[in-house]
Write a protein that holds these residues in place. Structure first.
Motif, PDB file in Angstrom:
ATOM      1  N   TRP A 143      30.952  -3.644 -32.004  1.00 55.04           N
ATOM      2  CA  TRP A 143      32.305  -3.563 -32.574  1.00 55.04           C
ATOM      3  C   TRP A 143      33.191  -4.431 -31.688  1.00 55.04           C
ATOM      4  O   TRP A 143      33.218  -4.252 -30.469  1.00 55.04           O
ATOM      5  N   ILE A 144      33.838  -5.392 -32.299  1.00 55.08           N
ATOM      6  CA  ILE A 144      34.703  -6.231 -31.478  1.00 55.08           C
ATOM      7  C   ILE A 144      36.046  -6.429 -32.166  1.00 55.08           C
ATOM      8  O   ILE A 144      36.102  -6.768 -33.342  1.00 55.08           O
ATOM      9  N   PRO A 145      37.117  -6.137 -31.463  1.00 56.43           N
ATOM     10  CA  PRO A 145      38.439  -6.287 -32.071  1.00 56.43           C
ATOM     11  C   PRO A 145      38.970  -7.697 -31.832  1.00 56.43           C
ATOM     12  O   PRO A 145      38.547  -8.376 -30.899  1.00 56.43           O
ATOM     13  N   TYR A 156      41.604  -9.210 -30.116  1.00 58.13           N
ATOM     14  CA  TYR A 156      42.555  -8.652 -29.164  1.00 58.13           C
ATOM     15  C   TYR A 156      43.513  -9.742 -28.736  1.00 58.13           C
ATOM     16  O   TYR A 156      43.174 -10.910 -28.687  1.00 58.13           O
ATOM     17  N   GLY A 208      22.557 -10.581 -31.759  1.00 53.92           N
ATOM     18  CA  GLY A 208      23.004 -11.822 -31.133  1.00 53.92           C
ATOM     19  C   GLY A 208      24.519 -11.834 -31.111  1.00 53.92           C
ATOM     20  O   GLY A 208      25.158 -11.066 -30.395  1.00 53.92           O
ATOM     21  N   SER A 209      25.105 -12.668 -31.943  1.00 52.44           N
ATOM     22  CA  SER A 209      26.556 -12.825 -31.932  1.00 52.44           C
ATOM     23  C   SER A 209      27.280 -11.582 -32.456  1.00 52.44           C
ATOM     24  O   SER A 209      26.996 -11.117 -33.559  1.00 52.44           O
ATOM     25  N   PHE A 224      30.367 -11.913 -32.985  1.00 51.88           N
ATOM     26  CA  PHE A 224      31.419 -12.617 -33.751  1.00 51.88           C
ATOM     27  C   PHE A 224      30.850 -13.017 -35.101  1.00 51.88           C
ATOM     28  O   PHE A 224      29.721 -13.473 -35.195  1.00 51.88           O
ATOM     29  N   LYS A 281      33.297   0.253 -24.341  1.00 50.35           N
ATOM     30  CA  LYS A 281      33.722  -1.114 -24.091  1.00 50.35           C
ATOM     31  C   LYS A 281      33.038  -1.613 -22.829  1.00 50.35           C
ATOM     32  O   LYS A 281      32.798  -0.830 -21.903  1.00 50.35           O
ATOM     33  N   PRO A 291      42.024  -9.744 -19.745  1.00 50.45           N
ATOM     34  CA  PRO A 291      41.380  -8.683 -20.537  1.00 50.45           C
ATOM     35  C   PRO A 291      40.474  -7.752 -19.714  1.00 50.45           C
ATOM     36  O   PRO A 291      39.426  -7.364 -20.179  1.00 50.45           O
ATOM     37  N   ILE A 350      44.543 -14.932 -22.878  1.00 50.57           N
ATOM     38  CA  ILE A 350      43.731 -13.752 -22.566  1.00 50.57           C
ATOM     39  C   ILE A 350      42.450 -13.702 -23.396  1.00 50.57           C
ATOM     40  O   ILE A 350      41.748 -12.704 -23.402  1.00 50.57           O
ATOM     41  N   ALA A 351      42.141 -14.803 -24.077  1.00 51.48           N
ATOM     42  CA  ALA A 351      40.941 -14.850 -24.920  1.00 51.48           C
ATOM     43  C   ALA A 351      39.704 -15.163 -24.067  1.00 51.48           C
ATOM     44  O   ALA A 351      39.817 -15.686 -22.964  1.00 51.48           O
ATOM     45  N   PRO A 352      38.515 -14.858 -24.603  1.00 49.79           N
ATOM     46  CA  PRO A 352      37.291 -15.018 -23.806  1.00 49.79           C
ATOM     47  C   PRO A 352      36.952 -16.463 -23.463  1.00 49.79           C
ATOM     48  O   PRO A 352      37.081 -17.347 -24.302  1.00 49.79           O
ATOM     49  N   GLY A 395      36.039 -12.125 -21.568  1.00 47.82           N
ATOM     50  CA  GLY A 395      36.903 -11.117 -22.185  1.00 47.82           C
ATOM     51  C   GLY A 395      36.286 -10.426 -23.381  1.00 47.82           C
ATOM     52  O   GLY A 395      36.547  -9.251 -23.620  1.00 47.82           O
ATOM     53  N   SER A 396      35.445 -11.116 -24.133  1.00 53.11           N
ATOM     54  CA  SER A 396      34.900 -10.483 -25.341  1.00 53.11           C
ATOM     55  C   SER A 396      33.951  -9.344 -24.978  1.00 53.11           C
ATOM     56  O   SER A 396      33.969  -8.301 -25.623  1.00 53.11           O
ATOM     57  N   GLN A 408      35.948  -6.362 -23.959  1.00 54.18           N
ATOM     58  CA  GLN A 408      36.651  -5.672 -25.045  1.00 54.18           C
ATOM     59  C   GLN A 408      35.721  -5.110 -26.106  1.00 54.18           C
ATOM     60  O   GLN A 408      36.124  -4.278 -26.905  1.00 54.18           O
ATOM     61  N   MET A 409      34.481  -5.584 -26.117  1.00 55.21           N
ATOM     62  CA  MET A 409      33.554  -5.200 -27.170  1.00 55.21           C
ATOM     63  C   MET A 409      32.986  -3.805 -26.933  1.00 55.21           C
ATOM     64  O   MET A 409      32.742  -3.420 -25.801  1.00 55.21           O
ATOM     65  N   MET A 410      32.765  -3.053 -28.004  1.00 56.92           N
ATOM     66  CA  MET A 410      32.087  -1.766 -27.880  1.00 56.92           C
ATOM     67  C   MET A 410      30.661  -1.894 -28.382  1.00 56.92           C
ATOM     68  O   MET A 410      30.402  -2.566 -29.381  1.00 56.92           O
ATOM     69  N   ILE A 425      25.395 -15.370 -28.530  1.00 56.34           N
ATOM     70  CA  ILE A 425      25.778 -16.057 -29.768  1.00 56.34           C
ATOM     71  C   ILE A 425      24.680 -17.058 -30.139  1.00 56.34           C
ATOM     72  O   ILE A 425      24.289 -17.185 -31.303  1.00 56.34           O
ATOM     73  N   VAL A 434      35.848 -19.222 -29.248  1.00 60.54           N
ATOM     74  CA  VAL A 434      34.451 -18.792 -29.154  1.00 60.54           C
ATOM     75  C   VAL A 434      33.647 -19.533 -30.223  1.00 60.54           C
ATOM     76  O   VAL A 434      34.083 -19.609 -31.365  1.00 60.54           O
ATOM     77  N   PHE A 438      30.948 -20.091 -33.114  1.00 58.80           N
ATOM     78  CA  PHE A 438      30.199 -19.267 -34.054  1.00 58.80           C
ATOM     79  C   PHE A 438      28.749 -19.753 -34.070  1.00 58.80           C
ATOM     80  O   PHE A 438      28.484 -20.922 -33.768  1.00 58.80           O
TER      81      PHE A 438
END
Lengths: 180, 370
Positions: free
Chosen positions: A35-37, A39, A60-61, A63, B7, B31, B114-116, B170-171, B174-176, B259, B334, B336
């Motif tokens: 789960w990624i918000p 942010y 994997g990703s 995103f 997180k 973050p 503040i992004a990854p 940061g990702s 913040q990620m759960m 990724i 980031v 994809f």
């Protein structure tokens, strides 16, 4: 096997919590999940979204660009994610907050006046649950029972009395017709 | 223990606590803030030390002092805050006291955003602080790995009297994701011989990074270098995916690595024989593994959330034996998986030149706004 879902709307609509419920439910079913918000320096009323990936192997990703499903709770989210849902995917639209139909012919569309349904149920905070029910009826990535269990475990004590209403809201959403 | 949804930031904090953290010193910065926030609740609850310092400079110097007592200590921050800590980190390295540092990287340079991002690789892996110093650097890519490597970080820090950095972006903070925490370890009671302890045993000990007589400093430098050789021999960590029959190798660390895993799977589904090597210890770097791979594969694609920092280490390991390509996104953007898949296909279908630099070729492909 991997399923990706994006939930998007205004901050305060329960976007992030709906995604977390999906994630908790997936964990409950022993699946891999992220789960990624989105942010940032965000606040109530701004846009918010989260991506949930559910899989049966190492993910994997976290995103997601082209999710199998998206729940869009307002017009900016419909504008952004309508084109991004993967062909054959599911788009759940909160029609209470948008003023145009979805144009994609190649996906399943579930249009739900979720604000009105939630208000009819007596609590506007149920909007996200109505839409989540609408999603799970078309894309059973986790069972409603697992979501139910997740709710029970993660609703704060003072909100536990809302469990039956949450359940009802999900069922209302699940009974809404889909356009394939 | 059952899995919990956490997180990355809170998972690292709780893992450190369970590993027997005695004292935490820090200063809030996004973050990374949830890590400090978790510590602020849990540490006092357990009767342990938590101090929100007046700045990152204060925090790292409090860590320095506490580390000299032989206790388990740590701090955490994000890129700009880490820059502020560099002087203290060098003193800690020079004094040979163990500590754990968590850097939750964000977009830069400067205040950035503040992004990854992963643009602190060179700063963390190749120095940062002045003098010949070698922090051990661990780069988890999931919440579970973040937990496991945080626990390991304390053991390695004590084993080698070293700074161990847990480097995430940061990702991941913040990620759960579900993760399993270790049981609560008892606090350490044994005091190492070198630690200062207030003269309770009548012995006088001094800890310092000052060696005014150059030959004395050189003796220290040689000791640190030989200790580092030991780390290089024993502490290389990485994870391989689909490499058995791979003819091409994608490599990336942390979030960029995971990724890339999605891209590698998508390429495999199209019949492209590609695998992934995800370095976990960035320092020591899995150089030999890459050198060995370069004997049997046809090319490498390095993917990072920076302008090609680990790229230089990969190129040094490949040593010109095979072509290397690079793909990076920067500034908190980031990549994809489909972008990386596109790069894999470009590498496999086209001729990658052996001459020129992969970073120049990548820049040539990136859009030019001004």
């Amino acid at each position: 096997m991997q399923t990706e879902i994006i939930i998007a709307g205004f901050g305060g609509q329960g976007v992030l919590f709906a995604g977390q419920l999906l994630a908790y439910a997936a964990m409950e079913e022993d699946k891999a999940v992220t789960w990624i918000p989105s942010y940032g320096p965000e606040m109530r009323g701004g846009t918010a979204n989260c991506a949930v990936v559910v899989a049966d192997e190492e993910i994997g990703s976290p995103f997601v660009k082209h999710p199998q499903a998206a729940i869009v709770m307002n017009l900016p989210s419909l504008d952004k994610y309508e084109a991004l849902v993967a062909p054959g995917g599911v788009l759940v639209v909160n029609t209470s907050m948008v003023d145009r139909p979805c144009q994609r012919p190649d996906i399943t569309v579930v249009e739900i006046p979720a604000n009105e349904i939630a208000e009819r149920l007596g609590d506007r905070r149920m909007t996200n649950m109505v839409l989540l029910g609408g999603l799970l009826a078309q894309l059973p990535v986790v069972s409603m029972e697992a979501v139910d269990k997740a709710l029970k475990e993660h609703l704060p004590e003072r909100h536990q009395k809302l469990l039956p209403l949450n359940r009802q809201a999900m069922q209302e959403g699940a009974s809404q017709p889909a356009r394939v | 223990m059952a899995k919990e949804m956490m997180k990355g930031n809170t998972a690292i904090a709780e893992a450190a606590i369970r590993a027997g953290l005695d004292a935490y010193f820090g200063y809030p910065i996004t973050p990374q803030t949830e890590l400090l926030e978790w510590m602020s609740v849990r540490m006092p609850e357990l009767g342990r030390a938590f101090v929100q310092a007046e700045s990152e400079l204060g925090a790292i110097n409090m860590v320095y002092g506490a580390a000299c007592t032989g206790k388990r200590v740590m701090t955490s921050s994000s890129s700009p805050g880490i820059s502020l800590m560099m002087e203290g980190l060098s003193y800690i390295a020079g004094t040979e006291v163990p500590m754990v540092l968590v850097n939750v990287m964000r977009g830069g340079p400067g205040l950035g955003n503040i992004a990854p991002a992963q643009a602190d690789y060179n700063q963390i892996v190749h120095g940062g602080g002045h003098g010949d110093m070698h922090p051990i650097v661990l780069a988890p890519a999931s919440v579970q790995e973040a937990i496991d490597l945080t626990v390991l970080a304390f053991d390695l820090a004590e084993k080698y009297r070293a700074i161990v950095v847990v480097l995430i972006d940061g990702s991941l903070g913040q990620m759960m994701e579900p993760g399993e925490l270790p049981p609560m370890a008892p606090l350490k009671t044994a005091i190492p011989d070198w630690a200062v302890r207030g003269g309770d045993d009548g012995k006088r000990r001094t800890l310092s990074s000052i060696y005014l007589n150059p030959p004395d400093e050189e003796v220290t430098n040689l000791r640190l270098e030989r200790r580092w050789q030991e780390v290089q021999a024993n502490e290389v960590r990485y994870k391989e995916y689909y490499l058995e029959d791979a003819r091409y190798v994608v490599t990336g660390f942390g979030s960029a690595g995971r990724i890339a895993l999605s891209a590698v799977r998508a390429a495999r589904a199209e019949g492209i024989p590609v695998g992934l090597l995800r370095p976990i210890s960035l320092n020591p770097f899995p150089r030999q593994v890459i050198a060995d791979l370069s004997e049997r594969v046809e090319g490498f694609l390095v993917t990072e959330m920076n302008a090609g920092q680990m790229l230089d280490d990969v190129m040094a390991a490949v040593a010109g034996r095979k072509p290397v390509e690079f793909y990076g996104r920067m500034g908190g953007v980031v990549p994809f998986p489909d972008e990386i898949l596109g790069e894999i296909k470009r590498m496999v279908n086209g001729q990658v030149p052996m001459s020129g630099h992969p970073r120049d070729r990548w820049l040539e492909r990136m859009p030019r706004a001004n």
